[in-house]
Design an enzyme around this catalytic site. Structure first.
Site, short mmCIF file in Angstrom:
data_model
loop_
_atom_site.label_atom_id
_atom_site.label_comp_id
_atom_site.label_asym_id
_atom_site.label_seq_id
_atom_site.Cartn_x
_atom_site.Cartn_y
_atom_site.Cartn_z
N ASP A 893 0.83 -1.21 0.00
CA ASP A 893 0.00 0.00 0.00
C ASP A 893 0.86 1.25 0.00
O ASP A 893 1.92 1.30 0.64
CB ASP A 893 -0.92 0.02 1.22
CG ASP A 893 -1.88 -1.17 1.23
OD1 ASP A 893 -2.07 -1.76 0.15
OD2 ASP A 893 -2.42 -1.49 2.29
N LYS A 962 -7.44 11.03 10.02
CA LYS A 962 -6.91 10.35 8.83
C LYS A 962 -7.69 10.70 7.57
O LYS A 962 -7.10 11.07 6.54
CB LYS A 962 -6.93 8.83 9.05
CG LYS A 962 -6.41 8.05 7.85
CD LYS A 962 -6.39 6.55 8.11
CE LYS A 962 -5.90 5.80 6.87
NZ LYS A 962 -5.82 4.34 7.09
N ASP A 1192 -4.49 2.52 -5.02
CA ASP A 1192 -3.08 2.65 -4.62
C ASP A 1192 -2.62 1.49 -3.76
O ASP A 1192 -1.61 1.59 -3.07
CB ASP A 1192 -2.86 3.97 -3.89
CG ASP A 1192 -3.67 4.07 -2.61
OD1 ASP A 1192 -4.62 3.28 -2.44
OD2 ASP A 1192 -3.36 4.95 -1.78
#
Length: 1546
Positions: A893, A962, A1192
Site C-alpha cells: 500500500d 486520517k 493505490d
C-alpha cells in the site's frame, strides 16, 4: 449474366415501394453500380479493402512480434499513440448540438427513431428521416451516420412486410457510395446476400458474392458478420454447393465460400477440443502434493476439489427474501448445468428477467395451494399477483400505439410507441415490477413514528428514470442476442485465448487485432433515446403498475369487531413541497413497507453483473470488451455525450491501446473462493450474531425514549429528534447491510467450485474498477478475505518474509519497521495458528461466559487477517515452507498516495520524507504527524479556556484526522471535512458504551477540529498546497473563458439583432404613417428571429452570456479527460402521470464553474494515480506476475512482492521523470490559446492627466460608422463579460474582497465612458484653453505663482511636494511588482503633464493673442479710409465741411497673402512651443486587484484615503487573453531516490 440479373430485378418491380434519395427516380433500365461493374468481364478488379490488406499486415505483425525483443516492445507499450491534442469545437458552434437545441433530439437520438421505425415495419418513414437529416446536416451526418446506419435501412427494406423490397434495397446500396460517400462493409453484403437467399433470389445473391470479392473482402470476414445467423450461413452454404458446377465464375466463388466455411468450422472444432477439459480440474492435483496431510482440506484448493453441487452442510441459512432467491435461481446453473466455460457464461448473461418471469408465472399457477407455496415468501406472492393485470395493461397500450402510428391520431403516443413496441408485454411487466420494488425497498427508511411529518416515498423522477433505463438496456440486449452466430463466438474465444496467453500485450499484435475488429465491427451504433421518450415510457409503466398493484390490508370491522381483509393500492402517487419546490412522490403502502422489512429485495441481482467464468473479452476498441454479450463503453459515464465523443475520437485515433491493455491485464486475473474463510463466514452468518462486518440478524438497539418534557423543553425535543433519526437510520442500515452481506456470501458459495474473472472498466479519469458490483476485490474486508488467486506459486524464503509483513499490516502494525513487524508475527505465532485451527469457536459464538475472543478479530481487517493466518499456518506446517504453494494475495500500500504524487511533482523534499518517498529506517506516518500538531494546538487553546479544546483534549485519535488529511489534498472543503470528523466523533464511546460527546455538540466540535487540521497541513505540505492552488486557479480561468470565434459570433449576432430591430421599428413607423399593415413576409425578412428557429436563437442568445468551456487535459497514457460538471438544462416533459422536470445532459449547458475549480486538483491527481497503476499492471503482466489493484494498493503472490516493488518504483519514477506540470501548462496554453476570459480589475487613474493624454482634441462632427460599431462591440463585450462573471459567482467578488466603498469610483467610471458630443468636447477644450490664457495673463500681471495653486483642495497638500520629471527618459515601474511605486510615479507623470500643459497653454494663448493683434492691424490696412476736410469758422456752433475717401493701404490680394503668412507663423510658433513641452506620452495602465496583490492594493487604497496619492481606483470589466500563472518552484528532491525507499509501498 447481365440478362439474368435484369430478369431477377424485373421480377421485383411488381413490389410497390419507393426509395427516397437526393437524385430523381431511376428508370427501370438503370442498374445499380454493383451490377454495372459486372458488365465488363475484363474490367480491373478494385483495390483490396483496407480490412483485407490489414489482415495480411496483421499476420505479418504477429510473426514479427514473436521475434521482436521484449525491450523494444516495452517502448511501444508505453509510448503515446499521438502527441497532438484531441479537441472539439465550442458547443455553441457544434452543428449536432445546434440541431439538438432546435429539435430537442440529438442526431443519434433521431437515428434511434429511424431504427425504431424499421423494427416496427415503417421503412418509408425511416428513409424519410435519414434523407432529411442528410439534407439539413450533411457535415455532421458524415461523423454520426456510419455504414451501420445504412445497413439498418437495407436490412429494413429486405425484411419489409408483406413482401421484401429487394429492388429498393439494391438501389439504396448503390446510393451509399455515390451520394452519401459511405463505403459498404462486410455487414452490408451479409444483409444483402442473406436477404436475397431468404427471398429465393439465388442469382442475385451470387452476383452479390462476386461483388463482395471485387470490393476486396473475403468470405471469412463475411462469416463473422453479426447480421448472419447460423441458419443464414447454412443456407448460403447450400447456395454455394448448388452453383459449384455451374459457370467457371460461379464455381470459383462457390469454392472460395465453401473453403472459408470449412476452415471456420475446423477452427471451431479445434477450439471445442481445447475447451473440453475443465479449466479448474488439475489445480487441486497440483496442490495436493505440496500440502501436509492434516491441512489437505485447507486453503483454496479444497474449494476447487468440491463437486459442482454444493453439499447440504455448506448451504447458507439465507434470509428468505425474494431478492436472494432470484440470485439463487440465476446461479443455479453453476451447481447443476453441464455446460462449461464459454457456453455457461453466455447462459448466465442471457438469463436475467426471463428467469424472474418464469418464476412469477409458476407462483401464479400454484396460487391457492398452500402446500405448493409454503416456501414462497409473502412479498413474492403479492408481487407475482400483479403480473397478469400489468401484462394486460401493457398489451392494451401497445395496441393503442400501433393504431396511433397507422392513423397519425396521436403523435406523442406514436413517438414513444415505436420504442415501447420493441419488447413483449410480459418482459415490460416484469421489468417494471422488479425495478419499482427494488427502488422502494432501497428507500425503506421510514419508522413507526413520523418525526419529520414527511411523506415517505421516492421522487417520481427517480423511478421513471430507472424504469426507462432498464427497458432501454433490455431492448439493446435482446437485439444483441439475435445478432450472433457460432463463428463470432469462436472468434471471441480465440481473441480471449490470445489475451490469456499474453500475446495480446504485444502492441503490434494488439493494433492489428484492433483494426480487424474495427473493420469487421459487429456492433450497432450506440443508440440513445431522447429525454421525452424516456420520461414518457417510464411514467407510463409506473402509472400502469400503480393501477395494477394491489396489496391485502387487514382492518377491524367496527360493527362486528372481526378482522377483515380488503385490497388496497400498493403504491400511491402524490405531491409534496421540499424547500419551496413541488415534487411528485410515489409512496409504498405501509403494509408493503412492512414486507420490505421482513422480505427485502434490495439490490435485485442482475446476472449479467456476476463475476465471469471465462476470461473477459479484451478491450480492443472503446466499446468491445468485458462481458461476452454486452457492448458498453470502457468508460463509466452518466450519459455525458461530451465524454463519449472524446472517448470515441481517441479510440478511432488509436490513442487508448496502453490504457485498454491495462484494463485487460487486470481482467485476466483469475480468482477463487477461500473455502476455510467461507466456512467461518457461513458459521457466523447462520448464528445471526454481529461479528467482523457481518451485521446481526435483528436490530437490537433499543428505541430512544421520548422525554417527558418533550413539549416544553426545546433542547430536549431537538435532542430526542436527533437520537430518533440516528436510531431510524441505524435500523434501516442494518437491514440493508444484512441483505448486501447475504448477496456477497451467496455469490461466494455459488463460485466455490468455479474460477472467477472480474472484467474492468474505468471512470473518466482513467481509474480502473471491476464491473461486477456486488462481489469483487474492491469490496469490503469480507469480500477480500473470501478471495484468493486461483493460480498458486511456491512461497520461497522471500515470500515467507512478505507473508509475515502482510499479516502484521492487516493487524494494524503497518507503521512499524519491517523487523518489528516480523517480530510481531513471531511473538504471536501461537495465536495465529489457533486462529487458523478454529476461527470461530462454538463457545465464543454462543456467548458462553469466559469464552476467549479469537485473536484474529482484533485485527484492523479481520477477515483478511484470518485468511493470512490460515495461509501462514499451512505454510509453516508443510514439510518445507519455502516450497509451499500459496494462493493468497499479498498487498503493498502507498502512503497517502495523493500527497506522494504532489511531493513528486513539486520535488518537495520535506513532503517526500513525510510520505516515504525518501529512504528511512522506519516508515513515516503522516496522519500521526498531523495528529501531533493538532493536539499541540488544542492543548494551547485549552489552556486559554477555549470550550471546544477543553472538551476535545485527550480524546483525539489518528482515525479522526486520517480521512480529512487523506482527502484534503484532493480538494475537500471545510464543510466536507467537518462532516467527516463529525462521523468519527459520533463513533467514540466510553467504557459503558455511551457516546463521549453530546449529539448536539458534535457539529461544533467537528468544525473546530477541521480548522486545526487545515492549519496543520499548511505547515507540513506547503509545496502541495501551492500546486493545488495553481490547479484551482487554472481551472477557474478555464471555466469562465470563451473561444475568440464564439465571442465574435455572439457579438455579431447581438449587433445584427439590434440592427434588425431598428429596421423593424422604422418599417412599423412608415407603415403606420402610410396607414397600412406589414405582411408576414416583410416581418420575417426584417425580423428573422421571429420565424423558424426562433426558439433555437433564444437559447443561443441565452448561452452566449454563460461560460461553456470545461477543463480538459491529457493523461500520460494519452487519455483525454473531460470534467463533466455542468449546470444541466432542466426540461419539462408532460407524461401520463405528471409533468416531470428532468436535467438534460445532452443539451448544451453552461459549466459549473465552482465544481470545475474544486474538482480539478483531485481529478488530476487521480489521473496520475491511474496512469501509474495501469503502467504497473502491464509491466507485471509482461513479467508473468499475477496482479490486482485497489487504486493505490497493489496485490500479487508473496514470492513476487520484490519484483512487484521494483516495478512499482520504476514506473513511478518513469512517470514523474516526465515534466508533468510543465506538460500540463503547455497543453493548457495550446488548448486554450484562442480563448479569452472576463476579468474585473481596478485601474489607478488620474482624471486630469489621463482623460486625453494631454492632447487637445481636433476631431469635429459625427463619428464614423465603423467607430460607432466598434464602440457598440465594446459595450456588448463588457455586458457579456459581466454576465459571465455573475454566472461564475464572481459578480460580487469585488465587494466580497472588501472594496464595497468604491461605489463612487464606479460612478466616475460611468462618467468617464459616457458618450460626449464632438461639438461639446471641442467647446469644452476651447473653453479650457481660454481659461488657461486668462490665468496666464493674470500671472503675468501678478508675478510668478506656484503651479500648485491651481490644484484642487483635496490634493493641494500632496501636490506641494511634487516635482516635475523628464518624460522623455522616464523608466516606468511595473505595477505587478510595486503597485505603490507605480501609482506614485503615475502621480508625478500626471503632475508634470499638468504643469507642462498649463505653461504650454499660456504660451499658446500669448501667441494667439499676438496673432489676433497683428491680424487686426492687417485687417485695418485692408479697409479703405475716409478723410474729413473742415471749413468751419472759429467759435462757430456748427461744424461744416466735406469728407474724402482714401484707398486701402493693402489690396485684397496682399491682405490675403499676409493673412496666410500670419497663420503660418502662428502654426510654426505653436509647433515650436509644443516641441518644448513633450507631455503626450503613452500613460502607463496600472491594473490591479485585491486577488492579485492584496497587500499592495490595500496599502495603495490607504494612501489614497490619506491624500498621499492623487489618483483613484476605477473598476474595469474586460476580456483578456487567458494566461496561466508561472508554476510553483521545484524543490531539490531527486525522484530517483524513490528507488531506494523501503517504505514507498509497504
Amino acid at each position: 449474366m447481365n440478362q439474368l440479373v435484369l430478369r431477377a430485378l424485373k421480377s421485383t418491380r411488381t413490389l410497390q415501394g419507393k426509395v427516397l434519395r437526393h437524385t430523381p427516380t431511376r428508370t427501370a433500365q438503370t442498374l445499380p453500380i454493383c451490377l454495372l461493374r459486372l458488365q465488363s468481364p475484363n474490367a480491373p478488379a478494385n483495390t483490396r479493402s483496407f480490412s483485407q490488406k490489414y489482415s495480411l499486415k496483421a499476420q505479418q505483425h504477429v510473426e514479427a512480434a514473436k521475434e521482436a525483443h521484449a525491450m523494444e516492445e516495452s517502448d511501444k507499450l508505453f509510448a503515446p499513440a499521438n502527441n497532438s491534442l484531441i479537441s472539439m469545437v465550442d458547443m455553441r458552434e457544434d452543428t449536432e448540438l445546434l440541431h439538438y437545441l432546435q429539435t430537442g433530439k440529438s442526431l443519434t437520438e433521431q437515428l434511434s427513431v429511424m431504427q425504431a421505425c424499421l423494427l416496427n415495419g415503417n421503412v418509408e418513414r425511416a428513409q424519410r428521416i435519414l434523407v432529411g437529416m442528410y439534407k439539413l446536416y450533411p457535415d455532421a451526418m458524415k461523423e454520426v451516420a456510419d455504414v451501420s446506419v445504412h445497413n439498418e435501412i437495407i436490412g429494413g427494406l429486405l425484411n419489409a412486410k408483406p413482401q421484401p423490397l429487394t429492388t429498393e434495397a439494391l438501389l439504396w446500396y448503390d446510393q451509399m457510395e455515390r451520394h452519401y460517400k459511405v463505403k459498404p462493409n462486410t455487414n452490408t453484403f451479409a444483409i444483402l446476400i442473406s436477404g436475397f437467399v431468404r427471398c429465393g433470389m439465388r442469382n442475385v445473391a451470387v452476383v452479390l458474392m462476386q461483388e463482395l470479392l471485387r470490393c476486396g473482402y473475403n468470405f471469412r470476414e463475411l462469416l463473422l458478420s453479426s447480421y448472419l445467423s447460423d441458419t443464414d450461413i447454412d443456407q448460403i452454404k447450400d447456395v454455394a454447393g448448388g452453383i459449384l458446377h455451374e459457370t467457371p465464375e460461379n464455381g470459383d466463388v462457390a469454392r472460395k465460400l465453401l473453403d472459408a466455411v470449412n476452415d471456420a468450422e475446423e477452427k471451431l472444432r479445434v477450439l471445442s477440443n481445447e475447451s473440453k477439459p475443465s479449466e479448474h480440474q488439475d489445480v487441486g492435483e497440483e496442490q495436493s502434493d505440496t500440502r501436509a496431510a492434516d491441512s489437505a482440506e485447507q486453503g483454496s484448493d479444497a474449494a476447487r476439489k468440491e463437486s459442482k453441487v454444493a453439499p447440504a452442510e455448506t448451504r447458507l441459512d439465507s434470509t428468505n427474501v425474494s431478492g436472494i432467491q432470484q440470485l439463487q435461481d440465476a446461479l443455479k446453473s453453476l451447481y447443476t448445468s453441464d455446460l462449461e466455460g464459454y457456453n455457461l457464461q453466455l447462459r448466465l448473461e442471457r438469463d436475467t428477467y426471463d428467469a424472474a418471469l418464469t418464476r412469477y408465472r409458476e407462483i401464479n399457477k400454484k396460487r391457492g395451494d398452500p402446500l405448493l407455496t409454503a416456501d414462497t415468501s409473502r412479498l413474492k406472492k403479492v408481487s407475482a399477483s400483479w403480473l397478469p393485470q400489468l401484462e394486460s395493461l401493457v398489451e392494451e397500450e401497445q395496441e393503442r400505439c400501433r393504431q396511433a402510428e397507422e392513423d397519425n391520431s396521436d403523435r406523442v403516443r406514436a413517438q414513444y410507441g415505436r420504442f415501447l413496441l420493441q419488447l413483449d408485454p410480459p418482459k415490460l411487466a416484469i421489468i417494471t415490477i422488479l425495478e419499482v420494488l427494488r427502488l422502494n425497498a432501497t428507500d425503506n427508511k421510514g419508522s413507526s413514528i413520523d418525526t419529520t411529518n414527511r411523506i415517505s416515498g421516492l421522487k417520481t423522477t427517480t423511478i421513471v428514470t430507472a424504469l426507462s433505463t432498464a427497458v432501454h438496456n433490455e431492448i439493446r440486449f435482446e437485439r444483441m442476442k439475435r445478432r450472433t452466430n457460432r463463428h463470432i463466438a469462436g472468434r471471441n474465444v480465440s481473441v480471449a485465448k490470445l489475451a490469456s496467453s499474453g500475446k495480446l500485450f504485444n502492441m503490434a499484435v494488439r493494433r492489428a487485432k484492433a483494426h480487424e475488429v474495427k473493420e469487421n465491427s459487429n456492433q450497432d451504433w450506440l443508440d440513445s433515446w431522447d429525454i421525452s421518450t424516456k420520461m414518457r415510457i417510464g411514467s407510463l409503466l409506473l402509472s400502469m403498475l400503480i393501477e395494477a398493484a394491489r396489496i391485502p390490508e387487514h382492518y377491524s370491522d367496527p360493527a362486528t369487531g372481526q378482522m377483515r381483509k380488503h385490497m388496497v393500492p400498493a403504491f400511491t402517487h402524490d405531491y409534496m413541497m421540499i424547500k419551496g419546490r413541488k415534487y411528485g412522490i410515489v409512496s409504498a403502502h405501509s403494509s408493503l413497507r412492512e414486507l420490505f422489512r421482513q422480505d427485502s429485495i434490495v439490490g435485485v441481482m442482475n446476472a449479467r453483473h456476476l463475476p465471469m467464468l471465462v476470461p473477459p473479452r479484451p478491450w480492443l476498441t472503446y466499446n468491445s470488451g468485458g462481458y461476452l454479450t454486452q457492448n458498453e463503453p470502457c468508460m463509466r459515464m452518466k450519459e455525458s455525450s461530451e465524454q463519449l465523443r472524446y472517448l470515441k475520437k481517441a479510440s478511432n485515433e488509436d490513442r487508448l491501446f496502453t490504457l485498454l491493455a491495462g484494463l485487460d491485464s487486470l481482467g485476466l486475473t483469475k480468482w477463487a473462493i477461500n473455502r476455510p474463510v467461507f466456512d467461518a463466514v457461513r458459521k457466523v452468518w447462520n448464528s445471526g450474531r454481529e461479528l467482523a462486518e457481518i451485521p446481526p440478524r435483528s436490530y437490537d438497539v433499543p428505541e430512544p425514549v421520548k422525554p417527558e418534557n418533550y413539549e416544553t423543553d426545546d433542547k430536549a425535543k431537538l435532542k430526542y429528534r436527533v437520537e430518533m433519526r440516528e436510531w431510524t437510520n441505524g435500523r434501516a442500515n442494518q437491514h440493508s447491510q444484512r441483505c448486501d452481506c447475504n448477496y456477497k456470501v451467496e455469490i461466494a458459495q455459488a463460485f466455490l467450485s468455479h474460477p472467477m474473472y472480474f472484467p474492468h472498466n474505468m471512470d473518466f479519469r482513467g481509474r480502473a474498477y471491476p464491473i461486477p458490483p456486488h462481489f469483487n476485490h474492491l469490496g469490503n474486508d469480507l469480500c477480500r478475505g473470501l478471495l484468493l488467486f486461483h493460480e498458486g506459486r511456491a512461497l520461497t524464503e522471500r515470500g515467507l518474509y512478505w507473508l509475515k509483513i502482510h499479516l502484521a499490516n492487516l493487524c494494524g502494525k503497518d507503521k512499524l519497521s519491517h523487523e518489528d513487524r516480523l517480530r510481531f508475527v513471531d511473538d504471536n505465532i501461537k495465536d495465529i495458528m489457533a486462529s487458523a485451527d478454529d476461527p470461530v469457536p462454538d463457545a465464543f459464538l454462543s456467548g458462553e461466559p469466559g469464552a476467549a475472543r479469537p485473536w484474529w478479530l482484533n485485527a484492523e481487517d479481520p477477515w483478511q487477517a484470518l485468511a493470512a493466518c490460515i495461509e501462514f499456518t499451512a505454510a509453516m506446517r508443510s514439510p518445507n515452507p519455502a516450497e509451499y504453494v500459496s494462493h493468497l494475495h499479498v498487498h503493498q500500500d502507498g502512503t497517502c498516495n495523493g500527497l506522494q504524487h504532489y511531493a513528486a511533482m513539486g520535488r518537495d523534499r520535506k513532503g517526500a520524507r513525510e510520505v516515504n518517498l525518501l529512504p528511512s529506517e522506519r516508515p513515516q506516518d503522516v496522519y500521526s504527524g498531523i495528529l501531533k500538531v493538532v493536539m499541540r494546538l488544542v492543548d494551547e487553546d485549552a489552556q486559554n479556556g477555549v470550550e471546544e479544546a477543553v472538551l476535545l483534549r485527550g480524546k483525539l485519535t489518528r482515525k479522526i484526522v486520517k480521512q480529512t488529511v487523506m482527502t484534503n489534498v484532493y480538494g475537500v472543503t471545510l464543510i466536507g471535512a467537518k462532516d467527516q470528523i463529525a462521523a468519527r466523533l459520533r463513533e467514540l464511546k466510553d467504557d459503558a458504551g455511551q457516546h463521549v460527546f453530546d449529539v448536539l455538540a458534535v457539529s461544533k466540535l467537528a468544525m473546530y477540529v477541521a480548522k486545526k487540521i487545515f492549519d496543520s497541513l499548511g505547515e507540513m505540505f506547503t509545496q502541495a498546497q501551492q500546486i493545488q492552488s495553481w490547479l484551482n486557479e487554472s481551472a477557474r480561468r478555464i471555466a469562465k473563458s470563451m473561444p475568440v470565434s464564439a465571442l465574435a459570433a455572439w457579438k455579431r449576432m447581438i449587433l445584427e439583432s439590434k440592427e434588425s430591430q431598428e429596421k423593424f421599428r422604422a418599417a412599423l413607423r412608415n407603415a403606420k404613417d402610410e396607414d397600412r399593415v406589414l405582411d408576414n413576409a416583410t416581418i420575417l425578412e426584417l425580423r428573422p428571429d421571429l420565424g423558424p428557429g426562433a426558439m433555437r436563437r433564444r437559447r443561443l442568445n441565452n448561452l452566449a452570456t454563460k461560460p461553456m468551456t470545461t477543463v480538459v487535459w491529457t493523461t500520460p497514457l494519452g487519455l483525454t479527460v473531460v470534467q463533466p460538471y455542468r449546470k444541466y438544462v432542466t426540461r419539462m416533459v408532460t407524461t401520463s402521470l405528471q409533468s416531470i422536470a428532468i436535467h438534460d445532459s445532452n443539451m448544451p449547458s453552461p459549466v459549473n464553474s465552482q465544481k470545475q475549480k474544486t474538482a480539478f486538483p483531485p481529478n488530476f491527481v487521480h489521473s496520475l494515480d491511474a496512469s501509474h497503476m495501469i503502467l504497473s499492471a502491464i509491466e507485471c503482466k509482461k513479467e508473468n506476475l499475477v496482479f490486482a489493484s485497489v487504486h493505490d494498493s497493489y496485490w500479487t503472490h508473496a514470492c513476487d512482492v520484490d519484483t512487484m516493488n521494483r516495478i512499482l518504483r520504476d514506473q513511478f519514477v518513469r512517470l514523474h521523470q516526465r515534466p508533468i506540470m510543465d506538460n500540463l501548462k503547455t497543453e493548457f496554453e495550446e488548448r486554450y490559446k484562442d480563448h479569452k476570459m472576463p476579468v474585473v480589475r481596478w485601474e489607478y487613474v488620474n482624471k486630469d492627466a489621463f482623460s486625453d493624454g494631454g492632447k487637445i482634441k481636433a476631431r469635429r462632427g459625427r463619428k464614423p460608422k465603423q467607430t460607432e460599431r466598434d464602440e457598440q462591440e465594446k459595450l456588448v463585450e463588457k455586458e457579456l463579460a459581466r454576465h459571465h462573471l455573475e454566472f461564475c459567482g464572481e459578480g460580487e467578488s469585488v465587494s466580497a474582497d472588501g472594496i464595497a466603498h468604491h461605489s463612487d469610483m464606479e460612478a466616475d467610471y460611468d462618467a468617464d465612458h459616457a458618450d460626449i458630443d464632438a461639438g461639446e468636447a471641442v467647446a469644452h477644450e476651447e473653453g479650457a484653453a481660454g481659461a488657461a490664457a486668462a490665468n496666464a495673463e493674470s500671472q503675468a500681471h501678478a508675478g510668478p505663482k506656484p503651479a500648485t495653486a491651481t490644484a484642487t483642495a483635496t490634493t493641494c497638500a500632496f501636490t506641494a511636494s511634487l516635482e516635475t520629471v523628464d518624460l522623455a527618459s522616464i523608466s516606468l515601474i511595473d505595477p505587478r511588482k510595486d503597485l505603490v511605486g507605480a501609482a506614485r510615479q503615475a502621480d508625478l507623470i500626471a503632475y508634470t503633464i499638468s504643469v507642462n500643459k498649463e505653461k504650454m497653454a499660456a504660451e499658446v494663448a500669448k501667441a494667439r493673442a499676438d496673432y489676433k493683434a497683428r491680424a487686426k492691424k492687417l485687417s485695418a490696412l485692408a479697409k479703405p479710409t475716409v478723410k474729413v476736410i473742415s471749413k468751419a469758422k472759429p467759435n462757430s456752433k456748427a461744424d461744416t465741411g466735406s469728407a474724402e475717401t482714401q484707398p486701402p493701404a493693402l489690396s485684397k490680394a496682399e491682405a490675403t497673402e499676409k493673412t496666410k503668412t500670419l497663420k503660418a507663423e502662428l502654426a510654426a510658433a505653436i509647433s515650436k512651443i509644443e516641441s518644448r513641452y513633450e507631455y503626450a506620452i503613452a500613460p502607463p495602465k496600472l491594473m490591479s486587484s485585491p486577488a492579485e496583490s492584496p497587500d499592495q492594493f490595500a496599502r495603495t487604497e490607504e494612501m489614497i484615503k490619506d491624500g498621499q496619492l492623487a489618483g483613484r481606483f476605477v473598476k474595469r470589466v474586460e476580456w483578456v487573453d487567458i494566461e496561466f500563472d508561472p508554476l510553483p518552484d521545484h524543490g531539490d528532491f531527486d525522484i530517483n531516490e524513490v528507488m531506494d525507499s523501503p517504505y514507498f509501498f509497504s
